[in-house]
Design a protein around this motif. Structure first.
Motif, PDB file in Angstrom:
ATOM      1  N   THR A  23       0.811  -1.221   0.000  1.00  0.00           N
ATOM      2  CA  THR A  23       0.000   0.000   0.000  1.00  0.00           C
ATOM      3  C   THR A  23       0.846   1.275   0.000  1.00  0.00           C
ATOM      4  OG1 THR A  23      -0.102  -0.235   2.384  1.00  0.00           O
ATOM      5  CG2 THR A  23      -2.035  -0.978   1.148  1.00  0.00           C
ATOM      6  N   GLN A  24       2.092   1.175   0.490  1.00  0.00           N
ATOM      7  CA  GLN A  24       2.918   2.382   0.630  1.00  0.00           C
ATOM      8  C   GLN A  24       3.210   3.049  -0.723  1.00  0.00           C
ATOM      9  OE1 GLN A  24       3.414  -0.566   1.954  1.00  0.00           O
ATOM     10  NE2 GLN A  24       4.512  -0.490   3.899  1.00  0.00           N
ATOM     11  N   ASP A  25       3.314   4.392  -0.685  1.00  0.00           N
ATOM     12  CA  ASP A  25       3.679   5.160  -1.879  1.00  0.00           C
ATOM     13  C   ASP A  25       5.203   5.075  -2.069  1.00  0.00           C
ATOM     14  OD1 ASP A  25       4.247   6.986  -3.815  1.00  0.00           O
ATOM     15  OD2 ASP A  25       3.252   8.693  -2.842  1.00  0.00           O
ATOM     16  N   LEU A  26       5.632   4.271  -3.025  1.00  0.00           N
ATOM     17  CA  LEU A  26       7.078   4.017  -3.207  1.00  0.00           C
ATOM     18  C   LEU A  26       7.841   5.262  -3.659  1.00  0.00           C
ATOM     19  CD1 LEU A  26       7.075   0.566  -5.088  1.00  0.00           C
ATOM     20  CD2 LEU A  26       7.025   0.986  -2.645  1.00  0.00           C
ATOM     21  N   SER A  27       7.134   6.167  -4.318  1.00  0.00           N
ATOM     22  CA  SER A  27       7.817   7.338  -4.880  1.00  0.00           C
ATOM     23  C   SER A  27       8.404   8.241  -3.794  1.00  0.00           C
ATOM     24  CB  SER A  27       6.863   8.134  -5.773  1.00  0.00           C
ATOM     25  OG  SER A  27       5.846   8.691  -4.988  1.00  0.00           O
ATOM     26  N   LYS A  28       7.929   8.038  -2.550  1.00  0.00           N
ATOM     27  CA  LYS A  28       8.389   8.913  -1.468  1.00  0.00           C
ATOM     28  C   LYS A  28       9.423   8.230  -0.560  1.00  0.00           C
ATOM     29  CE  LYS A  28       5.158  12.260  -2.086  1.00  0.00           C
ATOM     30  NZ  LYS A  28       3.801  11.811  -2.383  1.00  0.00           N
ATOM     31  N   GLU A  72      16.113  -0.331   0.379  1.00  0.00           N
ATOM     32  CA  GLU A  72      16.052  -1.258   1.526  1.00  0.00           C
ATOM     33  C   GLU A  72      14.797  -1.008   2.368  1.00  0.00           C
ATOM     34  OE1 GLU A  72      19.711  -0.835  -0.175  1.00  0.00           O
ATOM     35  OE2 GLU A  72      18.889   0.792   1.009  1.00  0.00           O
ATOM     36  N   ASP A  73      14.264   0.220   2.310  1.00  0.00           N
ATOM     37  CA  ASP A  73      13.091   0.544   3.116  1.00  0.00           C
ATOM     38  C   ASP A  73      11.767   0.290   2.381  1.00  0.00           C
ATOM     39  OD1 ASP A  73      14.803   1.308   5.112  1.00  0.00           O
ATOM     40  OD2 ASP A  73      14.902   3.391   4.428  1.00  0.00           O
ATOM     41  N   PHE A  74      11.840  -0.236   1.177  1.00  0.00           N
ATOM     42  CA  PHE A  74      10.611  -0.571   0.438  1.00  0.00           C
ATOM     43  C   PHE A  74       9.877  -1.680   1.186  1.00  0.00           C
ATOM     44  CE2 PHE A  74      11.286   0.657  -4.330  1.00  0.00           C
ATOM     45  CZ  PHE A  74      11.571   1.953  -3.939  1.00  0.00           C
ATOM     46  N   PRO A  75       8.541  -1.732   1.048  1.00  0.00           N
ATOM     47  CA  PRO A  75       7.810  -2.843   1.670  1.00  0.00           C
ATOM     48  C   PRO A  75       8.324  -4.181   1.122  1.00  0.00           C
ATOM     49  CG  PRO A  75       6.382  -1.522   0.227  1.00  0.00           C
ATOM     50  CD  PRO A  75       7.661  -0.786   0.344  1.00  0.00           C
ATOM     51  N   PRO A  76       8.381  -5.206   1.979  1.00  0.00           N
ATOM     52  CA  PRO A  76       8.933  -6.500   1.535  1.00  0.00           C
ATOM     53  C   PRO A  76       8.189  -7.083   0.330  1.00  0.00           C
ATOM     54  CG  PRO A  76       7.992  -6.643   3.768  1.00  0.00           C
ATOM     55  CD  PRO A  76       8.020  -5.209   3.408  1.00  0.00           C
ATOM     56  N   GLN A  77       6.892  -6.775   0.207  1.00  0.00           N
ATOM     57  CA  GLN A  77       6.120  -7.317  -0.930  1.00  0.00           C
ATOM     58  C   GLN A  77       6.633  -6.744  -2.253  1.00  0.00           C
ATOM     59  OE1 GLN A  77       4.906  -5.816   1.742  1.00  0.00           O
ATOM     60  NE2 GLN A  77       3.141  -6.906   2.585  1.00  0.00           N
TER      61      GLN A  77
END
Ligand code: GDP
Ligand code: IMO
Ligand code: MG
Length: 427
Positions: free
Chosen positions: A376-381, A386-391
């Motif tokens: 669900t997280q906004d990846l652009s921010k 390494e801090d991207f959601p594991p999915q």
């Protein structure tokens, strides 16, 4: 020192312009080697958006030489307007060089592109820029090259002969008015005067640069599935967007190619007609189209949308000998409960992993999907990969495994600073 090729691994619009602009920072030369202004490459630098059709996407790096290679078909009016447009925005265009062996798109090519498409029972959905008819003339040895365009006597002689046979086609086959020699000659002679100083034997320029230890970046247009030999024929373009075309389209030998970066969108899009195994329809397609701004850079047409297809990726890896992958638009998939990847096709009870040549066979193929958890997280921010959601990381890893090519770049927005390097791609 060395060379890198950037190619599209799907049906075009993967984000080649963005990736080329970023890699161009360390390149002495950036070279286009095929296609024409059917291409539309978008580069976003701070708050400005640039759309290029013929000029290599390295032009924004001061000091980088931009080469339009012999493998292109060039509409001179489009090129002149593109140069002017950049100049108005303060971009230096003095480093642009045009191959004397590139072919010229003439008004009769554009007209034929439209007439032929109208006549076709089954449409290709071309960009109507005259690309196919110009390559047709090149292969049938009736084309006019840039070197001839800038030489008035040669140009006049060539145009007279070619126009005669084109006018016969217009009058007798299509029943439309013939085209006027003087008008075309006058208009194109003006273009020749404006472009003359930029014309060169670009193969020599590239060779000299490589010999002197300069880094050279080659920028593909379109993508492997639009390749005239290896794509979804006849729903393809009229050139080879695969890495092998760099040699003929830029005038270098195969031993000169060091690395090949395949640009892959995190899902799939296609503009125009033709097969698309993982195509989506309805609400999901519409929402991804809006989230990804999936409207053609050249024609503004809405792009068709589908899931990632590993069969296509394997095709792209083999045909281009990909050494790196750059995944773009991963941010667009945020918010989906699950994401799907097609891992193979089912054909008459058997699993096939490679793209079939026959469209009849392809029609019977059913995609086999693997479903993964979404995020669900906004990846652009998010600053660090390494801090991207594991999915999201798992999705990238799965593409890497299925394509069997290391992912070196993950892009999560159109801007330069929205690019994560998982490993350096050095020249
Ligand atoms: P090209 O033809 O391969 O150069 O691609 P296009 O420029 O036709 O289309 C790619 C579009 O996606 C452009 O509008 C880019 O600005 C945009 N883009 C590139 N990378 C990203 C990304 O990672 N995320 C998002 N949201 N947009 C991107
Ligand atoms: P970039 O470089 C997407 C498609 C057209 C049509 C088919 C044939 O921006 O990725 P043509 O005018 O080449 O004879 O059309 O190819 N096509 C592209 N689709 N991106 C492109 O370029 C394309 N260039 C051509 O939509 O289906
Ligand atoms: Mg494009």
């Amino acid at each position: 020192m060395g060379t890198i090729v950037v190619v599209g691994t799907q049906w075009g619009d993967e984000g080649k312009g963005k990736i080329t602009d970023i890699l161009a920072e360390k390149a002495g030369l950036v070279v286009r080697f095929q296609g024409g202004n059917n291409a539309g490459h978008t580069i976003v630098i701070e708050d400005k958006t640039y759309k290029l059709h013929l000029i290599p996407s390295g032009v924004f790096n001061p000091g980088t030489i931009s080469i339009i290679g012999n493998g292109l078909v060039i509409d001179p009016e489009v090129l002149i307007n593109e140069i002017k447009g950049l100049e108005i925005q303060g971009i230096d265009t003095s480093c642009i060089k045009i191959s004397d062996r590139a072919h010229v798109i003439m008004p009769y090519h554009r007209r034929l592109d439209t007439l032929e498409e109208e006549k076709r029972q089954i449409k290709i959905g071309t960009t109507k820029r005259g690309i196919g008819p110009a390559y047709f003339d090149k292969i049938s040895r009736t084309g006019i090259r840039i070197g001839e365009l800038i030489n008035p006597e040669e140009f006049s002689l060539r145009l007279k002969t070619v126009l005669e046979s084109k006018n016969e086609i217009f009058e007798k086959i299509y029943g439309v008015e013939s085209m006027n020699f003087e008008e075309i000659f006058e208009e194109y002679s003006q273009y020749a005067l404006l472009l003359k100083d930029k014309v060169a034997d670009t193969s020599i320029l590239i060779d000299q640069a490589v010999e002197q230890g300069e880094s050279v970046l080659f920028e593909g247009a379109q993508g492997v599935m639009l390749d005239i030999d290896h794509g979804t024929y006849p729903f393809v373009t009229s050139s080879n967007p695969t890495a092998g075309a760099v040699c003929v389209g830029a005038g270098i030998g195969p031993g000169r190619i060091d690395k090949v970066v395949g640009v892959v969108k995190a899902y799939t899009t296609r503009v125009g007609e033709g097969p698309f195994s993982t195509e989506l329809f309805g609400e999901l397609a519409d929402s991804l189209r809006e989230a990804g701004g999936e409207y053609g850079t050249t024609t503004g047409r809405p792009r068709r949308i589908g899931w990632m297809d590993a069969v296509v990726m394997r095709h792209a890896r083999r045909l281009n000998a990909l050494t790196h992958l750059a995944i773009t638009k991963l941010d667009v998939l945020s918010g989906l409960p699950t994401v799907k990847i097609c891992t193979g096709y089912e054909l008459d009870g058997k699993v096939i992993k490679e793209w079939p040549a026959s469209l009849g066979v392809l029609e019977k193929c059913k995609p086999i999907y693997e479903e993964m958890e979404g995020w669900t997280q906004d990846l652009s921010k998010i600053d660090r990969y390494e801090d991207f959601p594991p999915q999201a990381i798992a999705y990238v890893k799965r593409i890497e495994e299925l394509a069997n090519v290391p992912v070196s770049i993950v892009s999560v927005g159109p801007g330069r600073n929205q690019t994560k390097f998982l490993e350096e791609i050095s020249f």
